[in-house]
Design a protein around this motif. Structure first.
Motif, PDB file in Angstrom:
ATOM      1  N   UNK A   1      21.752  -2.687  -6.073  1.00 39.68           N
ATOM      2  CA  UNK A   1      20.827  -1.942  -5.233  1.00 39.68           C
ATOM      3  C   UNK A   1      20.990  -0.456  -5.487  1.00 39.68           C
ATOM      4  N   UNK A   2      19.975   0.251  -5.084  1.00 39.06           N
ATOM      5  CA  UNK A   2      20.042   1.690  -5.240  1.00 39.06           C
ATOM      6  C   UNK A   2      18.805   2.320  -4.669  1.00 39.06           C
ATOM      7  N   UNK A   3      18.945   3.427  -3.966  1.00 39.28           N
ATOM      8  CA  UNK A   3      17.835   4.089  -3.300  1.00 39.28           C
ATOM      9  C   UNK A   3      17.324   5.218  -4.173  1.00 39.28           C
ATOM     10  N   UNK A   4      16.026   5.183  -4.436  1.00 40.55           N
ATOM     11  CA  UNK A   4      15.436   6.205  -5.283  1.00 40.55           C
ATOM     12  C   UNK A   4      15.524   7.581  -4.640  1.00 40.55           C
ATOM     13  N   UNK A   5      15.692   7.618  -3.310  1.00 43.15           N
ATOM     14  CA  UNK A   5      15.722   8.895  -2.622  1.00 43.15           C
ATOM     15  C   UNK A   5      17.135   9.438  -2.460  1.00 43.15           C
ATOM     16  N   UNK A   6      18.122   8.671  -2.912  1.00 39.10           N
ATOM     17  CA  UNK A   6      19.504   9.112  -2.736  1.00 39.10           C
ATOM     18  C   UNK A   6      20.004   9.858  -3.952  1.00 39.10           C
TER      19      UNK A   6
ATOM     20  N   UNK B   1       0.860  -1.184   0.000  1.00 41.56           N
ATOM     21  CA  UNK B   1       0.000   0.000   0.000  1.00 41.56           C
ATOM     22  C   UNK B   1       0.894   1.231   0.000  1.00 41.56           C
ATOM     23  N   UNK B   2       0.903   1.937  -1.118  1.00 39.82           N
ATOM     24  CA  UNK B   2       1.726   3.132  -1.276  1.00 39.82           C
ATOM     25  C   UNK B   2       0.812   4.289  -1.653  1.00 39.82           C
ATOM     26  N   UNK B   3       0.879   5.361  -0.876  1.00 35.32           N
ATOM     27  CA  UNK B   3       0.042   6.535  -1.110  1.00 35.32           C
ATOM     28  C   UNK B   3      -1.439   6.168  -1.191  1.00 35.32           C
ATOM     29  N   UNK B   4      -1.843   5.202  -0.352  1.00 29.76           N
ATOM     30  CA  UNK B   4      -3.249   4.838  -0.277  1.00 29.76           C
ATOM     31  C   UNK B   4      -3.726   3.901  -1.365  1.00 29.76           C
ATOM     32  N   UNK B   5      -2.863   3.490  -2.276  1.00 31.00           N
ATOM     33  CA  UNK B   5      -3.247   2.594  -3.375  1.00 31.00           C
ATOM     34  C   UNK B   5      -2.708   1.194  -3.105  1.00 31.00           C
ATOM     35  N   UNK B   6      -3.549   0.200  -3.380  1.00 34.05           N
ATOM     36  CA  UNK B   6      -3.159  -1.200  -3.203  1.00 34.05           C
ATOM     37  C   UNK B   6      -2.434  -1.707  -4.444  1.00 34.05           C
ATOM     38  N   UNK B   7      -1.382  -2.494  -4.206  1.00 32.43           N
ATOM     39  CA  UNK B   7      -0.668  -3.150  -5.303  1.00 32.43           C
ATOM     40  C   UNK B   7      -0.384  -4.586  -4.884  1.00 32.43           C
TER      41      UNK B   7
ATOM     42  N   UNK C   1       8.352   0.465   5.909  1.00 28.19           N
ATOM     43  CA  UNK C   1       7.815   1.717   6.426  1.00 28.19           C
ATOM     44  C   UNK C   1       8.680   2.896   6.000  1.00 28.19           C
ATOM     45  N   UNK C   2       8.013   3.983   5.604  1.00 32.33           N
ATOM     46  CA  UNK C   2       8.684   5.236   5.295  1.00 32.33           C
ATOM     47  C   UNK C   2       8.185   6.327   6.222  1.00 32.33           C
ATOM     48  N   UNK C   3       8.660   7.546   6.037  1.00 30.50           N
ATOM     49  CA  UNK C   3       8.248   8.633   6.915  1.00 30.50           C
ATOM     50  C   UNK C   3       6.787   8.994   6.720  1.00 30.50           C
ATOM     51  N   UNK C   4       6.307   8.983   5.471  1.00 31.15           N
ATOM     52  CA  UNK C   4       4.933   9.393   5.199  1.00 31.15           C
ATOM     53  C   UNK C   4       4.095   8.269   4.612  1.00 31.15           C
ATOM     54  N   UNK C   5       4.710   7.353   3.902  1.00 30.25           N
ATOM     55  CA  UNK C   5       3.981   6.250   3.282  1.00 30.25           C
ATOM     56  C   UNK C   5       4.918   5.049   3.171  1.00 30.25           C
ATOM     57  N   UNK C   6       4.365   3.875   2.847  1.00 26.84           N
ATOM     58  CA  UNK C   6       5.216   2.704   2.661  1.00 26.84           C
ATOM     59  C   UNK C   6       6.068   2.870   1.403  1.00 26.84           C
ATOM     60  N   UNK C   7       7.215   2.218   1.413  1.00 30.94           N
ATOM     61  CA  UNK C   7       8.130   2.298   0.280  1.00 30.94           C
ATOM     62  C   UNK C   7       8.307   0.916  -0.340  1.00 30.94           C
ATOM     63  N   UNK C   8       8.361   0.862  -1.644  1.00 30.43           N
ATOM     64  CA  UNK C   8       8.488  -0.401  -2.377  1.00 30.43           C
ATOM     65  C   UNK C   8       9.948  -0.834  -2.457  1.00 30.43           C
TER      66      UNK C   8
END
Length: 578
Positions: free
Chosen positions: A573-578, A459-465, A492-499
């Motif tokens: 590996x690689x972080x999309x936020x980095x 569940x990311x940004x309220x959407x099911x996958x 778990x992320x700060x505001x939403x789950x992360x894939x």
């Protein structure tokens, strides 16, 4: 005895004493395999002898753990325990790689008073028991040294149909095994349901499998179901299959009316490994049913397998998708044996919103789709799709799969709270209790489709996958990703789950630029799912945790990822936020 299934061993021993009951293909004795067979009379004899030996050290209702390798001794252990009214705990020898933690947890939870093993496994069993992590049993019995002469001392005892027959420890995607209480009524009902669904012919049809006997499907299909009609079961060790998958198909080729089964990955693996020269030696025209019974089922795998062995006489209708779980003993639904596998294309956005809207025609019109395999209909039990409030949903709406029938277990071993939560559910307007499976599904045109597990939803940004959709996208994004060895999950992320995606590398990953591979995967996930991939980790073959039935153990993968078991910044590996 009683109306319990186990009583039929004695019946067949009287009616067809010399007919083969269980045949083990022993590949440890030679590359071509050596057949070792128990007739019905011999099976009855050895079961009685073991029951007498068990009676010396156990009381009715106490537990006997089976820590033995695959073979005829394992079959005798199950039969003998049932004869003695001892609760069998089908486990495995301690030397089985990759399952040490599961064995320790299951064994300790069952707290057996007796251990059944073989002389070849005895040293490993002693080391396991001396390790300090497991409670000491009263007695360790080596099955192959129990004298057949003890059978003369056996006195039959009435077996209550509701008595506990064995504890089936679930493979568990969390790797925390749970003992499901299987009664004689449960195993009797489910064996008959399976045989009825397959429309097996008594004394004619043969079951031929390699599934481990400690697994629910292996136990029911190999040991229990043949008892229904006095049929023969032929089986081998799973390792023998993995080393040379053509052995499975050669075993099937020897019979004119044969039933088999396995998880989806086994069909994918076999189609990729069996050579053209090996295919020329096969005759699969006698295969009546090839049950594909562990999700996720892939329509592409079914097509690939059917095409690969069509020239060997394999009928397209033979491939039979099904659904089941240990809490229902094992078998719940399957496609009709005379119908080809059915794959339906559903609108992915509608599906994640809880509606099954089929997409027809050669073009999808730009819509994202999910190809789901029908698991058919139930036999001798009821299946409904339920809402969170316990109301049955109409066809076409996604919800939790609930099951009710004589095959459904009564409880988890020594866990009243979870037992009430899983087995004690009431459906609005219905009497009796239902099993909540934890699986999401939908009934479309009268047939069951599995969409995923509730606890695995991303569940990311309220959407099911659904994770299996993301996993397919990743494995098709680049040939360097090993097929069916991908785990998608959320952290778990700060505001939403992360894939996060962890994938095993294929041979084609050698020499590849990790950045290029990661970019290909990110682009595919963004395009097909409108999702940003937080982290992609490429690991060596065998690193992604799997259950004993071959399913990706996603929750175990989450824990391993968070614990750093895959290595910090692993290759690819690689972080999309980095």
């Amino acid at each position: 005895m009683s109306d319990a299934l186990i009583a039929r061993v004695e019946r067949w021993a009287g009616e067809i004493p010399d007919a083969p009951a269980y045949t083990f293909m022993d590949y440890s004795a030679g590359s071509d395999g050596v057949k070792r067979t128990l007739s019905w009379a011999k099976a009855h004899l050895k079961a009685r002898a073991l029951a007498v030996r068990l009676r010396e050290v156990t009381l009715p209702g106490e537990r006997a753990a089976i820590l033995a390798p695959q073979g005829l001794e394992y079959v005798v252990a199950i039969l003998g325990a049932m004869y003695a009214r001892v609760v069998a705990v089908p486990l495995f020898a301690p030397d089985l790689p990759g399952h040490a933690d599961r064995l320790i947890r299951a064994y300790a939870d069952a707290d057996p008073v007796c251990v059944l093993t073989t002389t070849t496994a005895l040293e490993g069993v002693r080391a396991f028991l001396d390790g300090g992590s497991a409670p000491r049993p009263k007695q360790v019995i080596t099955l192959d040294t129990v004298s057949d002469l003890l059978a003369d001392e056996w006195e039959p005892e009435p077996i209550g149909i509701d008595d506990l027959a064995y504890l089936q420890y679930t493979s568990g995607s969390t790797r925390v095994p749970t003992g499901v209480e299987i009664s004689h009524a449960n195993v009797t009902a489910n064996a008959e349901q399976l045989w009825e669904a397959f429309r097996a012919t008594p004394r004619v049809s043969t079951a031929a499998l390699w599934l481990p006997l400690f697994h629910d499907m292996g136990l029911i299909a190999t040991i229990a179901a043949p008892m229904v009609g006095g049929n023969q079961a032929v089986f081998m060790d799973p390792v023998a299959f993995v080393m040379h998958p053509v052995r499975w198909l050669r075993m099937l080729s020897e019979h004119d009316d044969v039933f088999t089964g396995g998880p989806n990955f086994a069909y994918e693996y076999t189609a990729a490994r069996v050579t053209e020269e090996e295919k020329a030696t096969l005759d699969l025209s006698g295969v009546s049913v090839m049950l594909n019974g562990a999700e996720p089922l892939r329509g592409s795998t079914i097509d690939r397998f059917s095409e690969a062995f069509a020239a060997c006489g394999l009928r397209p209708e033979a491939h039979t998708p099904g659904y089941g779980l240990a809490e229902a003993t094992v078998f719940v639904t399957a496609m009709d044996r005379d119908l080809p596998a059915r794959v339906t294309r559903f609108d992915r956005d509608e599906l994640t919103a809880g509606r099954a809207v089929p997409v027809t025609g050669p073009s999808t019109g730009g819509r994202m789709v999910s190809d789901l395999v029908s698991c058919g209909v139930p036999t001798g039990q009821r299946v409904v799709i339920a809402s969170e409030s316990g109301t049955a949903k109409p066809d076409g709406e996604v919800g939790e799969i609930w099951v009710r029938g004589p095959n459904v277990s009564r409880a988890y071993w020594r866990d009243e709270e979870r037992s009430a939560e899983v087995f004690g559910n009431v459906l609005d307007g219905e009497e009796g209790t239902w099993l909540r499976t934890g699986d999401l599904g939908v009934v479309h045109e009268g047939e069951l489709y599995i969409t995923g597990r509730i606890k695995d939803l991303i569940i990311v940004d309220g959407r099911n996958h659904y994770p299996q959709d993301v996993e397919v996208t990743v494995q098709e994004a680049d040939p360097a990703v090993r097929r069916d060895h991908v785990a998608a999950f959320a952290v778990a992320g700060e505001e939403t789950e992360r894939l996060v995606v962890v994938a095993e590398r294929s041979r084609k990953a050698d020499g590849r630029d990790p950045a290029e591979l990661t970019a290909n995967v990110r682009a595919a996930v963004a395009k097909n799912h409108d999702l940003r991939l937080h982290d992609f980790v490429l690991v060596e073959a065998g690193a992604v945790p799997r259950t004993s039935s071959g399913k990706i153990a996603r929750r175990a993968c989450v824990r391993a990822y968070l614990d750093g078991a895959f290595g910090a910044r692993a290759a690819g590996s690689g972080d999309a936020d980095s």
